[in-house]
Scaffold this motif. Structure first.
Motif, mmCIF file in Angstrom:
data_model
loop_
_atom_site.group_PDB
_atom_site.id
_atom_site.type_symbol
_atom_site.label_atom_id
_atom_site.label_comp_id
_atom_site.label_asym_id
_atom_site.label_seq_id
_atom_site.Cartn_x
_atom_site.Cartn_y
_atom_site.Cartn_z
ATOM 1 N N GLY A 140 29.130 28.187 23.284
ATOM 2 C CA GLY A 140 30.381 28.873 22.986
ATOM 3 C C GLY A 140 30.503 29.194 21.510
ATOM 4 O O GLY A 140 30.922 30.299 21.133
ATOM 5 N N ILE A 141 30.112 28.227 20.654
ATOM 6 C CA ILE A 141 30.142 28.476 19.211
ATOM 7 C C ILE A 141 29.159 29.582 18.840
ATOM 8 O O ILE A 141 29.474 30.477 18.041
ATOM 9 C CB ILE A 141 29.831 27.177 18.442
ATOM 10 C CG1 ILE A 141 30.874 26.113 18.746
ATOM 11 C CG2 ILE A 141 29.770 27.450 16.949
ATOM 12 C CD1 ILE A 141 30.585 24.775 18.097
ATOM 13 N N VAL A 142 27.960 29.542 19.414
ATOM 14 C CA VAL A 142 26.949 30.558 19.097
ATOM 15 C C VAL A 142 27.434 31.945 19.508
ATOM 16 O O VAL A 142 27.295 32.917 18.751
ATOM 17 C CB VAL A 142 25.616 30.206 19.794
ATOM 18 C CG1 VAL A 142 24.644 31.376 19.708
ATOM 19 C CG2 VAL A 142 24.997 28.968 19.171
ATOM 20 N N ALA A 143 28.020 32.060 20.708
ATOM 21 C CA ALA A 143 28.496 33.369 21.158
ATOM 22 C C ALA A 143 29.618 33.884 20.263
ATOM 23 O O ALA A 143 29.653 35.073 19.900
ATOM 24 C CB ALA A 143 28.975 33.269 22.609
ATOM 25 N N GLY A 144 30.548 33.007 19.905
ATOM 26 C CA GLY A 144 31.636 33.438 19.024
ATOM 27 C C GLY A 144 31.159 33.814 17.636
ATOM 28 O O GLY A 144 31.603 34.815 17.061
#
Length: 595
Positions: free
Chosen positions: A177-181
């Motif tokens: 989720g952090i990587v996508a954001g």
């Protein structure tokens, strides 16, 4: 011989008129006002450069020094040496948290830079249709705060997300989720750097490669990629640094996956542990300084990419190539539009996920926590003051450094100090700068502590935070002007300041408006540098998004993100139209003469 217009209309005569006899002792015509003594101009220049250096020392160097001091003192302010930093590093789980931060930064960089390179290649080296629209879509994330992708991902893939069934039970909270954001947040930054690198191409190299029988892939590996390696490295540095130092996305979708930036935020805001926040700030500064130093070293080794005999590169027709890059650009643009579209749509949902009817309920900011519409008005005031004051300071400082000669050892030393200070903000993450402002301006011993929590300090912090990019833009525009303008003004005894206001600044008007647009949008969306500095009366829109998310008002948080994006887009469009109108009016010489 160059044509030199005279300042005296009475001296203009017809070529057929007879030459009048000159009197024996005719006085020389006056070329304008009586010039000031040289020492006044030198003193004014020294005062201007000294004031700029003092401002950067006061609002950049001293806050960073305050972080260093706080990192070596304990909670009572007593000297503790490196024991505080050693205790934090040796704490349970800290090194694992560092590894998680580095892993997020590395994976995001490996994902974003190749995608941005392919997108930039399609815009500059192919005959891709709709390039203007694709470029606009790719730069839209610049108009939004970093919390927007996290909020959109919650609506898409959260516990009650629209696409939750497609994940097979996996959760968006955590590493991916952090990587996508962060990929959404950092993509336009990498794209702008790579667009600049790919725009510089000597067509003769590609003609030679084709003449030697090299295919498209070999030409790319031997000509294109080596020619853009410095831009690729710069993009990697920017993406990695922005990812490691951002806490907006981890705040929303990080879950139990704690990273350094989030730990620093919790240490200061939640635990009031300022030594720990300072120590983590120092650690966050290290990767930024390292990547900045490597980037500057490689740039110093980079030679000129275009010679005076270079030929422009024109992409040939290739349907399969164009179709492949159109597909890539389309997928990436669709991802960006999906994130933005979901956030905007969610802001109008009445009550997620029970009532999906459209409503303006989330825009009733005054009846919920976060700061209300006052936060939006404060952000507009901050953005306007930052754009106005920042553009004036940046262009004046760049002009003093680039167009005014430095005579004497003192003047040259002052210019060297200014050059170093002007580049420092690029290596300082916003979170670290904000921590420094807490420790420096909130100290009771500092006479400037009256500024803490006020709008002027927010403006100063924002100008300093984004100073380097604006300075480099102004310096590039000033260096593109012919030095003969200053030489002609000096020969006519025109003061340098008059030349700057009447000649240099009007000719650099497009770049000045670009700087104003950049500063305005950056001030509207920034959160990391100002999250520690506001008061209840100066709360900002991007900070209000953070507060709403803390209070569980995710719909209003999405609504405030939408308002920020709309305001930034409206201001950017207005400045773009103003730029076109002012350039058309004040720079008619740019248009070709009618025959």
């Amino acid at each position: 011989m160059r044509y030199a217009p005279t300042l005296d209309p009475a001296m203009v005569r017809s070529s057929d008129a007879p030459m009048p006899a000159a009197p024996a002792a005719a006085p020389a015509p006056s070329l304008g006002r009586r010039p000031l003594p040289a020492w006044i101009g030198a003193a004014g220049l020294a005062a201007g450069q000294g004031a700029l250096a003092l401002g950067l020392l006061l609002f950049l160097a001293l806050p960073l020094a305050a972080i260093l001091i706080k990192a070596v003192t304990d909670g009572n302010g007593d000297w503790a040496g490196l024991s505080v930093v050693a205790g934090i590093i040796g704490g349970d789980g800290f090194l694992a948290m560092v590894a998680r931060s580095l892993a997020v930064g590395a994976v995001t960089t490996l994902l974003v830079v190749p995608c941005a390179y392919g997108f930039a290649y399609g815009l500059t080296r192919t005959r891709l249709p709709g390039k203007g629209l694709l470029r606009t879509v790719a730069l839209l994330p610049l108009l939004a705060p970093s919390l927007l992708p996290g909020i959109a991902l919650v609506y898409l893939l959260g516990n009650q997300g629209l696409l939750k069934g497609l994940t097979g039970g996996a959760t968006i909270y955590g590493f991916w989720g952090i990587v996508a954001g962060e990929a959404f947040y950092t993509f336009p930054h990498a794209l702008m750097i790579l667009l600049t690198g790919l725009a510089l191409a000597d067509g003769r190299l590609y003609d030679a490669a084709r003449a030697m029988g090299a295919g498209p892939w070999r030409t790319f590996m031997t000509v294109t990629l080596p020619g853009t390696r410095y831009a690729v490295f710069s993009a990697c540095c920017v993406v990695f640094t922005l990812t490691v130092t951002d806490f907006g996305v981890p705040k929303v979708v990080g879950g139990d996956y704690n990273v350094l930036a989030m730990e620093a935020y919790k240490a200061v805001v939640g635990q009031q542990n300022f030594p720990k926040g300072a120590a983590i700030g120092i650690l966050l500064l290290l990767p930024a300084l390292l990547t900045f130093a490597l980037d500057r070293r490689l740039r110093a080794r980079q030679g000129a990419q275009l010679s005076g005999r270079a030929q422009p590169y024109a992409a040939g027709a290739d349907r399969r190539r164009d179709a492949a890059f159109l597909a890539l650009a389309g997928v990436l643009a669709a991802f960006l539009l999906l994130i933005i579209g979901v956030a905007v749509w969610a802001s109008f949902v009445k009550m997620w996920p029970y009532n999906l009817s459209m409503s303006l309920r989330s825009y009733d900011f005054d009846n919920m926590d976060g700061g209300g519409w006052l936060a939006w008005r404060n952000s507009l005031q901050l953005a306007f003051c930052t754009a106005l004051a920042g553009t004036a300071v940046v262009f004046t400082g760049a002009w003093m450094m680039e167009k005014v000669p430095a005579r004497g050892a003192m003047a040259q030393g002052l210019r060297g100090l200014l050059g170093m200070l002007a580049l420092m903000p690029m290596a300082v993450p916003g979170l670290v700068l904000g921590l420094g402002y807490i420790f420096f301006f909130n100290s009771p011993m500092n006479p400037l502590n009256v500024l803490y929590g006020t709008m002027p300090l927010l403006v100063l912090c924002t100008v300093v935070h984004f100073y380097t990019s604006a300075h480099l833009t102004a310096a590039t525009a000033l260096n593109a002007l012919d030095p003969e303008f200053e030489a002609a003004s000096a020969s006519l005894k025109v003061p340098r300041l008059t030349t700057f206001l009447r000649v240099t600044l009007p000719m650099c008007l497009p770049a000045a408006l670009d700087v104003a647009r950049y500063l305005f949008v950056s001030a509207m969306t920034t959160v990391s540098a100002v999250v520690f500095l506001y008061s209840p009366s100066t709360v900002l829109a991007a900070v209000a998004v953070l507060n709403m998310d803390d209070a569980g008002f995710i719909g209003p948080a999405a609504a405030m993100c939408t308002v920020i994006m709309a305001s930034s887009a409206a201001a950017a469009l207005a400045l773009h139209l103003a730029s076109r109108a002012l350039v058309a009016r004040s720079q008619a010489w740019r248009r070709p003469a009618a025959h």
